[in-house]
Design a protein around this motif. Structure first.
Motif, mmCIF file in Angstrom:
data_model
loop_
_atom_site.group_PDB
_atom_site.id
_atom_site.type_symbol
_atom_site.label_atom_id
_atom_site.label_comp_id
_atom_site.label_asym_id
_atom_site.label_seq_id
_atom_site.Cartn_x
_atom_site.Cartn_y
_atom_site.Cartn_z
ATOM 1 N N GLY A 703 40.113 14.856 -114.335
ATOM 2 C CA GLY A 703 39.503 14.549 -113.040
ATOM 3 C C GLY A 703 38.525 15.593 -112.550
ATOM 4 O O GLY A 703 37.851 15.384 -111.530
ATOM 5 N N VAL A 704 38.436 16.746 -113.250
ATOM 6 C CA VAL A 704 37.537 17.830 -112.828
ATOM 7 C C VAL A 704 36.076 17.389 -112.811
ATOM 8 O O VAL A 704 35.345 17.659 -111.835
ATOM 9 C CB VAL A 704 37.742 19.071 -113.725
ATOM 10 N N PRO A 705 35.544 16.719 -113.843
ATOM 11 C CA PRO A 705 34.135 16.298 -113.783
ATOM 12 C C PRO A 705 33.837 15.413 -112.573
ATOM 13 O O PRO A 705 32.780 15.541 -111.942
ATOM 14 C CB PRO A 705 33.934 15.542 -115.101
ATOM 15 N N GLU A 706 34.747 14.518 -112.228
ATOM 16 C CA GLU A 706 34.535 13.645 -111.076
ATOM 17 C C GLU A 706 34.531 14.462 -109.779
ATOM 18 O O GLU A 706 33.720 14.220 -108.867
ATOM 19 C CB GLU A 706 35.618 12.575 -111.030
ATOM 20 N N ILE A 707 35.428 15.461 -109.674
ATOM 21 C CA ILE A 707 35.470 16.317 -108.477
ATOM 22 C C ILE A 707 34.183 17.119 -108.351
ATOM 23 O O ILE A 707 33.607 17.249 -107.261
ATOM 24 C CB ILE A 707 36.703 17.240 -108.533
ATOM 25 N N GLU A 708 33.713 17.669 -109.516
ATOM 26 C CA GLU A 708 32.468 18.435 -109.489
ATOM 27 C C GLU A 708 31.289 17.571 -109.063
ATOM 28 O O GLU A 708 30.404 18.006 -108.305
ATOM 29 C CB GLU A 708 32.208 19.054 -110.862
ATOM 30 N N ARG A 709 31.241 16.336 -109.565
ATOM 31 C CA ARG A 709 30.158 15.433 -109.186
ATOM 32 C C ARG A 709 30.189 15.139 -107.698
ATOM 33 O O ARG A 709 29.153 15.141 -107.013
ATOM 34 C CB ARG A 709 30.273 14.122 -109.975
ATOM 35 N N ARG A 710 31.420 14.942 -107.151
ATOM 36 C CA ARG A 710 31.548 14.637 -105.726
ATOM 37 C C ARG A 710 31.151 15.842 -104.864
ATOM 38 O O ARG A 710 30.516 15.690 -103.806
ATOM 39 C CB ARG A 710 32.979 14.225 -105.411
ATOM 40 N N VAL A 711 31.502 17.041 -105.338
ATOM 41 C CA VAL A 711 31.126 18.251 -104.603
ATOM 42 C C VAL A 711 29.612 18.378 -104.529
ATOM 43 O O VAL A 711 29.030 18.732 -103.485
ATOM 44 C CB VAL A 711 31.763 19.493 -105.253
ATOM 45 N N LYS A 712 28.934 18.083 -105.644
ATOM 46 C CA LYS A 712 27.475 18.153 -105.657
ATOM 47 C C LYS A 712 26.864 17.128 -104.705
ATOM 48 O O LYS A 712 25.873 17.389 -104.014
ATOM 49 C CB LYS A 712 26.947 17.935 -107.071
ATOM 50 N N GLU A 713 27.460 15.947 -104.657
ATOM 51 C CA GLU A 713 26.954 14.916 -103.738
ATOM 52 C C GLU A 713 27.097 15.378 -102.285
ATOM 53 O O GLU A 713 26.192 15.222 -101.462
ATOM 54 C CB GLU A 713 27.714 13.606 -103.959
#
Length: 718
Positions: A703-713
Motif C-alpha cells: 500500500g506504500v505506492p498508493e499512499i505516496e501517490r495520495r500524498v503527492k496529490e
C-alpha cells in the motif's frame, strides 16, 4: 589341281596327337583307379588338416580381438563419463563375433541350467528324433529307387509290394515329424519361462526396475524387451537347434552314402564348388541381425509413445495437444515402416540370389553328380541292366536332394543366426544394464544447465552408507534427476521422535533428499546413516493403488498370508480405517474386504490419500516420509492423520507448504534453491506469529505506492 602333299601329313600328325592324348588319359585313369583309395585318403586328410588350421586361425583371431576389447575397455574406464557410454551402446553393430558368442553362452546357461534339467532331457529326446528322421529319410530314398526299378521292369506285383512298404514306413516318419514339432515348441516355451523368471528375479530385486527407469537411460523400453524380445529370442533359439542340427546330420549321412554310391571324388569336387558359391553368398548377405535389432528397437519406441499418451491422456486433453501427439505417433510409425520396407527390399534381392544358387545351380551340379554311375564305370560298381541304373540314379538323386536341401537350410540359417544375434544383443543388453544398476553403475545423458563435466565428476563418485537407528547426513551432495548439483554438501542429524519439516521452492532438492533416504538413489558422496529400508515408509502426493482387493490396498506390499503371520485380522484393519472415516467403503461393496475394482479410478484423490495413510498405520514403521500427502484432505482429517501417526511412535518427515502442518514438527530443513540450506529446531507457534507479522508488513508495503501517490496529490492541491 593336284592335292597339296602337306595336307595328309598334317592330318596324320593330328591323329597321332589325339591317339597320344587318349593313351595318356587312359594311363592316368588306370593309374588313378589302381591308387584310388590312397588318393581319396590323401584328399580327406588334406581337407581335415585345412579344417584344423582354419579353426586354429579363428581361435587366434578371437584371442587378438579379445585383447583389443580389453585394451579399449581399460582405456574407456579412465575417460568415460555418464553421458558418453550410451551413444556407443546404441550404435553397437550386431555381428557374429566373440561378443555374440559370450552373450549367447550366458543366455544358454540361464535357459539350460544343467545336465539334469528338463530342458536337457528335451534336447536329448529332440536329438534322438532328429537322427531317427534322417535314417528314415535314407530308407525312403532307397525305397523310391526300388519302386522306380520295379516300374521300369514292368513287375506289377513287386511294384505294389514296394508301395505298401512305402506307406507303412510313412507311419513312423509322420510320428517323428510331429514329435520334432512338439519338442521345438516345448523347448521354446521352457526357454522363455527360464529366461523370464530369471529377468523378473533381477528386475524386481534391489529396486532395479526403478534404477533402469530413473537413474539410467540405456534401456528405453524394458517392457518391450521382457514381453516381446525374450519370446522372439526363445523361439529363434529353439528353431535354430533344429535348423542347424538336422541339416548338419543330414549332410553328413547323405554325403557318406553318396560317396559310396558315386565316388568320393565327385562329392569332394561338388563340395568345393558349393563352398565357393556359399562363401560368395555369405559375403553378399546383408547384416540382417542389425536390421532385426533396429526393427525391435523401433517397435518398442512406437509402443512406448502410445503408452506415454495413455499415461498422460488427461494432460494432453487439457492442453488440446492431440495434433502434436498425432504428429509424434505418425513420425514414429513411419520411421518404423520405412525401416521395414528397406528390410523387405534387402530380403527380396538376397532371397532371389539365394534361391537361384541353391535350387538351380546346385541342382544342376547334383544332376551331373548323380549321372556318374551311368556314364562312368566305377570300381566295385555292379550295374547289369537299365533297371539297376535307374534305381541307382533315383536313389542317388533323392539323397542328393536331401543333402542339397540340408545345405540350403544351413545357408538360410545364416539369416536366422543373424536374427538370433539381434535378439541376443537386446536381451543381453538388458541383463548387462541390470547388473550395472545393481552394482551402482549408472549411465545417464546429462542435460544440466550448469557445468556438465563437473557434475559428471560428482556423479561418478560414491559415498558411504551405514545402518543406524537415527538419521544423519554428513557432506552429502543432493543431485537432481538431470544431473544438476542442487546442494553441494548437506549435513544434518535427526533422532527418532524428531519430526522434520522440509520446505523450499520447486526443484531445490526436497524429493532428491528423500530418494536418497529411501534407498532409491545412490549416495554420490559423503556419509549417510539411516535405518534399514523396511523401517522407512514413503507416501507420495498421488499414492500407488495396486490391482487387487480392498484389503490389499491397506496391507500393500504385504500379502494375505503375511498379514495373517503378523497376527493382524480384518477387525484390526477395520479399526484402522474407522480412524480415517473410511469404514463406509465396506458398506459400499458387498464383498467388503474382498471387493475388487480399479481403485485409482473409482476413489477420489482425498480417499486415496486416506487409504495411503491407513497403509502407514498398518505397517507402523519407525520413520515415514510424507510428500504433500494431505493436499486433498480437510484440516480435521489432516489433524487425525498426524496425531495418530505420532501416537503410533512414527517419526514424521514431511514435505509441504501448508502452514497447518508446522505444529506437528520439531525441526525444519529449509532450502533456498541456490544451493544453500538451514537446519534448525522449529518453534511452530513463534514461526506462525512471525509469518503473520511478515504477511501484515507485506500488505502494508504493497500500500506504500498508493499512499505516496495520495500524498503527492494532496501536496499539489496545497
Amino acid at each position: 589341281m593336284a592335292p597339296s602333299p602337306s595336307k595328309p601329313v598334317a592330318l596324320g600328325s593330328a591323329a597321332a596327337r589325339a591317339r597320344t592324348i587318349r593313351s595318356v588319359i587312359t594311363q592316368l585313369t588306370s593309374m588313378y583307379l589302381r591308387n584310388r583309395t590312397r588318393i581319396s585318403r590323401a584328399v580327406y586328410i588334406t581337407l581335415f588338416i585345412a579344417l584344423v588350421n582354419r579353426v586354429r586361425n579363428s581361435i587366434a583371431d578371437q584371442k587378438r580381438a579379445s585383447a583389443r576389447e580389453a585394451e579399449e575397455r581399460a582405456h574407456k574406464t579412465g575417460t568415460t563419463s555418464m553421458a558418453g557410454d550410451d551413444e556407443e551402446g546404441k550404435k553397437k553393430k550386431v555381428e557374429l563375433n566373440r561378443e555374440f558368442l559370450r552373450s549367447l553362452m550366458r543366455l544358454l546357461r540361464i535357459v539350460v541350467p544343467g545336465w539334469r534339467s528338463k530342458e536337457t532331457r528335451y534336447l536329448i529326446s529332440h536329438s534322438f528324433f532328429l537322427v531317427l528322421r534322417t535314417l528314415i529319410s535314407l530308407k525312403v530314398a532307397a525305397m523310391d529307387g526300388a519302386i522306380v526299378k520295379a516300374l521300369i521292369k514292368g513287375n506289377g506285383r513287386e511294384f505294389l509290394m514296394r508301395i505298401l512298404w512305402w506307406m507303412l514306413i510313412a507311419v513312423p516318419a509322420t510320428f517323428t515329424n510331429s514329435m520334432l514339432a512338439y519338442h521345438q515348441s516345448e523347448l521354446s516355451l521352457r526357454y522363455r519361462t527360464r529366461l523370464t523368471e530369471y529377468i523378473h528375479d533381477k528386475y524386481l530385486s534391489q529396486l532395479t526396475f526403478y534404477g533402469i527407469s530413473a537413474l539410467d537411460d540405456r534401456i528405453k523400453n524394458p517392457d518391450q524387451l521382457i514381453a516381446v524380445d525374450v519370446t522372439k529370442f526363445s523361439n529363434n533359439l529353439a528353431e535354430l537347434y533344429s535348423n542347424l542340427a538336422k541339416p548338419i546330420l543330414d549332410m553328413t549321412i547323405y554325403t557318406i552314402s553318396l560317396s559310396r554310391a558315386v565316388g568320393g571324388e565327385g562329392v569332394v569336387f561338388m563340395s568345393l564348388l558349393v563352398q565357393l558359391s556359399a562363401t560368395i553368398m555369405r559375403a553378399l548377405t546383408p547384416p540382417f541381425g542389425k536390421y532385426v535389432a533396429d526393427e525391435a528397437r523401433l517397435e518398442g519406441e512406437f509402443r512406448f509413445q502410445h503408452s506415454r499418451l495413455i499415461d498422460h491422456s488427461e494432460e494432453v486433453a487439457l492442453y488440446a495437444g492431440h495434433e502434436a501427439e498425432k504428429d509424434t505417433l505418425d513420425k514414429g510409425y513411419f520411421t518404423l515402416i520405412k525401416h521395414i520396407n528397406y528390410l523387405l527390399r534387402r530380403r527380396f534381392y538376397h532371397g532371389f540370389m539365394e534361391d537361384y544358387v541353391v535350387k538351380y545351380i546346385w541342382g544342376a551340379l547334383g544332376l551331373v553328380l548323380c549321372s556318374l554311375p551311368v556314364f562312368v564305370k566305377l570300381p566295385g560298381q555292379v550295374v547289369s541292366n537299365m533297371g539297376d541304373r535307374t534305381e541307382s540314379f533315383v536313389t542317388n538323386r533323392r539323397m542328393l536332394l536331401g543333402a542339397s536341401d540340408a545345405f540350403g537350410r544351413l545357408m538360410f540359417s545364416y539369416k536366422e543366426i543373424m536374427e538370433l544375434a539381434g535378439y541376443t544383443s537386446r536381451v543381453s543388453s538388458l541383463l548387462d544394464v541390470m547388473d550395472d544398476v545393481q552394482a551402482g553403475k549408472f549411465s545417464k545423458k546429462l542435460v544440466s544447465s550448469s557445468d556438465t563435466e563437473a557434475n559428471a565428476a560428482v556423479l561418478r563418485g560414491r559415498g558411504k552408507t551405514f545402518v543406524s537407528k537415527d538419521i544423519r547426513f554428513v557432506d552429502v551432495p543432493i543431485i537432481s534427476p538431470n544431473g544438476d548439483v542442487l546442494v553441494p554438501a548437506l549435513s544434518f542429524s535427526l533422532k527418532q521422535g524428531d519430526h522434520l519439516l522440509v520446505v523450499g521452492p520447486n526443484g531445490c532438492g526436497k524429493s532428491s533428499l528423500f530418494r536418497i533416504l529411501g534407498g532409491l538413489w545412490p549416495v554420490y558422496g559423503g556419509t549417510v546413516y539411516k535405518p534399514p529400508f523396511h523401517e522407512i515408509f514413503y507416501i507420495p502426493q498421488r499414492p500407488y493403488l495396486s490391482s487387487g482387493t480392498l484389503r490389499q490396498q491397506i496391507i500393500y506390499p504385504d500379502g494375505l498370508s503375511t498379514m495373517r503371520n503378523k497376527g493382524v485380522t480384518d477387525a484390526d484393519l477395520e479399526a484402522i480405517i474407522r480412524i480415517l472415516s473410511l469404514d463406509n467403503l465396506l458398506d459400499v461393496y458387498p464383498d467388503r474386504w474382498d471387493a475388487q475394482a480399479e481403485w485409482k479410478d473409482v476413489l477420489s484423490g482425498g480417499v486415496q490419500q486416506r487409504i495411503a495413510m491407513a497403509r502407514l498405520f498398518y505397517h507402523r514403521p519407525r520413520y515415514a516420509i510424507l510428500d504433500e500427502c494431505t493436499s486433498s484432505v480437510t484440516l480435521d482429517t489432516e489433524k487425525v492423520m498426524y496425531d495418530t501417526a505420532k501416537e503410533l511412535g512414527i517419526t514424521l518427515m514431511t514435505v509441504s507448504h501448508r502452514r497447518s502442518l508446522w505444529k506437528y514438527h520439531t525441526h525444519i530443513l529449509q532450502f533456498d534453491g541456490q544451493g544453500h540450506y538451514v537446519f534448525s529446531k522449529l518453534d511452530a507457534e513463534r514461526r506462525l506469529k512471525l509469518e503473520d507479522e511478515k504477511e501484515d508488513l507485506e500488505v502494508l508495503l504493497r500500500g506504500v505506492p498508493e499512499i505516496e501517490r495520495r500524498v503527492k496529490e494532496l501536496a499539489g492541491e496545497d
